[in-house]
Design a protein around this motif. Structure first.
Motif, short mmCIF file in Angstrom:
data_model
loop_
_atom_site.label_atom_id
_atom_site.label_comp_id
_atom_site.label_asym_id
_atom_site.label_seq_id
_atom_site.Cartn_x
_atom_site.Cartn_y
_atom_site.Cartn_z
N LYS A 36 32.44 42.93 41.49
CA LYS A 36 33.67 42.16 41.68
C LYS A 36 33.50 40.77 41.07
O LYS A 36 32.54 40.06 41.38
CB LYS A 36 34.00 42.05 43.16
CG LYS A 36 34.36 43.37 43.79
CD LYS A 36 34.70 43.21 45.25
CE LYS A 36 35.05 44.56 45.86
NZ LYS A 36 35.36 44.45 47.28
N LYS B 45 35.40 33.84 46.95
CA LYS B 45 34.15 34.14 47.68
C LYS B 45 34.46 34.97 48.94
O LYS B 45 33.74 35.91 49.25
CB LYS B 45 33.45 32.84 48.07
CG LYS B 45 32.76 32.15 46.92
CD LYS B 45 32.08 30.88 47.34
CE LYS B 45 30.92 31.15 48.26
NZ LYS B 45 30.09 29.96 48.52
N LYS B 46 35.54 34.61 49.62
CA LYS B 46 35.93 35.31 50.85
C LYS B 46 36.23 36.79 50.59
O LYS B 46 35.97 37.63 51.45
CB LYS B 46 37.14 34.60 51.46
CG LYS B 46 37.60 35.14 52.77
CD LYS B 46 38.74 34.28 53.30
CE LYS B 46 39.76 35.16 53.96
NZ LYS B 46 40.97 34.45 54.32
N ILE B 47 36.76 37.10 49.41
CA ILE B 47 37.06 38.50 49.10
C ILE B 47 35.90 39.16 48.34
O ILE B 47 36.08 40.16 47.65
CB ILE B 47 38.41 38.66 48.36
CG1 ILE B 47 38.43 37.91 47.03
CG2 ILE B 47 39.57 38.24 49.26
CD1 ILE B 47 39.64 38.23 46.16
N ASN B 48 34.73 38.58 48.49
CA ASN B 48 33.46 39.18 48.05
C ASN B 48 33.23 39.26 46.55
O ASN B 48 32.58 40.19 46.07
CB ASN B 48 33.27 40.57 48.68
CG ASN B 48 33.26 40.50 50.18
OD1 ASN B 48 32.61 39.64 50.76
ND2 ASN B 48 34.00 41.38 50.83
N CYS B 49 33.74 38.28 45.80
CA CYS B 49 33.40 38.23 44.38
C CYS B 49 31.93 37.87 44.24
O CYS B 49 31.40 37.04 44.98
CB CYS B 49 34.28 37.21 43.66
SG CYS B 49 35.99 37.76 43.49
N GLU B 50 31.28 38.51 43.26
CA GLU B 50 29.86 38.26 43.01
C GLU B 50 29.64 37.27 41.88
O GLU B 50 28.57 36.69 41.75
CB GLU B 50 29.17 39.57 42.64
CG GLU B 50 29.36 40.68 43.66
CD GLU B 50 29.07 42.03 43.06
OE1 GLU B 50 27.88 42.30 42.74
OE2 GLU B 50 30.02 42.83 42.90
N GLN C 169 40.94 38.89 40.81
CA GLN C 169 39.68 39.56 41.08
C GLN C 169 39.66 40.82 40.21
O GLN C 169 40.59 41.63 40.26
CB GLN C 169 39.54 39.97 42.54
CG GLN C 169 38.20 40.66 42.80
CD GLN C 169 38.12 41.27 44.18
OE1 GLN C 169 38.90 42.16 44.53
NE2 GLN C 169 37.20 40.78 44.98
N GLU D 57 37.63 44.15 39.51
CA GLU D 57 36.60 45.06 40.00
C GLU D 57 36.30 46.06 38.89
O GLU D 57 37.20 46.78 38.43
CB GLU D 57 37.06 45.77 41.27
CG GLU D 57 35.95 46.56 41.92
CD GLU D 57 36.31 47.09 43.30
OE1 GLU D 57 35.46 47.80 43.86
OE2 GLU D 57 37.40 46.80 43.81
#
Length: 170
Positions: free
Chosen positions: A2, A24-29, A139, A141
């Motif tokens: 992500k 960051k909260k939605i888990n992006c790397e 985002q 993915e």
């Protein structure tokens, strides 16, 4: 994997921080910024995110050129790879050729995603809410057989982001 994508922060570091915190909260790397950061504070926010990031200089970033030793900011077009996926990153949409799997650009302040001849072209829109009263980001993915693009946007007076989703088979 992500990836959070943003562009055209301009002088809105408060909006930039809001977008980075949300990604960051939605888990992006990873974070990718497609230029027009306009001030060192926006580069600091990328650095402080503690995520791997890359940015390119935009047409309004001349004052940041001497900071390339301090931050991960490059001249456009910049080619790189994350895992097995190839990227080309630019601010100005002058190099929109299918020589990478994913081509990311900014400058127009308009969200755009298109999948042509096995190349994903993506513009996340604007963080700065200059052209319209919306703060925008994306985002991306990357999956083995598909791309999922989630466009997030919110009015400058709102708390929560709205989501639109696009999918393309790889």
């Amino acid at each position: 994997m992500k990836i959070g994508i943003l562009s055209d922060s301009h002088l809105k570091s408060d909006y930039t921080k809001d977008v980075i915190d949300f990604l960051k909260k939605i888990n992006c790397e990873y974070l990718i910024h497609a230029g027009d950061l306009c001030m060192e504070k926006n580069l600091q926010l990328l650095e402080e995110s503690e995520l791997k990031y890359i940015a390119v200089f935009g047409n309004n970033d001349r004052n940041l050129l001497n900071l390339s030793f301090k931050y991960n900011i490059k001249q456009e077009p910049y080619y790189f790879k994350i895992k097995d996926t190839t990227f080309k990153l630019m601010h100005l949409p002058y190099y929109l050729t299918p020589d990478s799997q994913i081509v990311i650009f900014g400058h127009t302040h308009i969200f755009e995603c298109d999948y042509k001849n096995k190349t994903l072209f993506l513009n996340p829109g604007e963080v700065c809410a200059r052209e319209k009263p919306l703060i925008e980001c994306v985002q991306l993915e990357v999956k083995e057989k598909e791309y999922i693009i989630s466009r997030y946007f919110k009015n400058i007076n709102e708390i929560n982001f709205t989501k639109e989703e696009y999918k393309y088979e790889r």
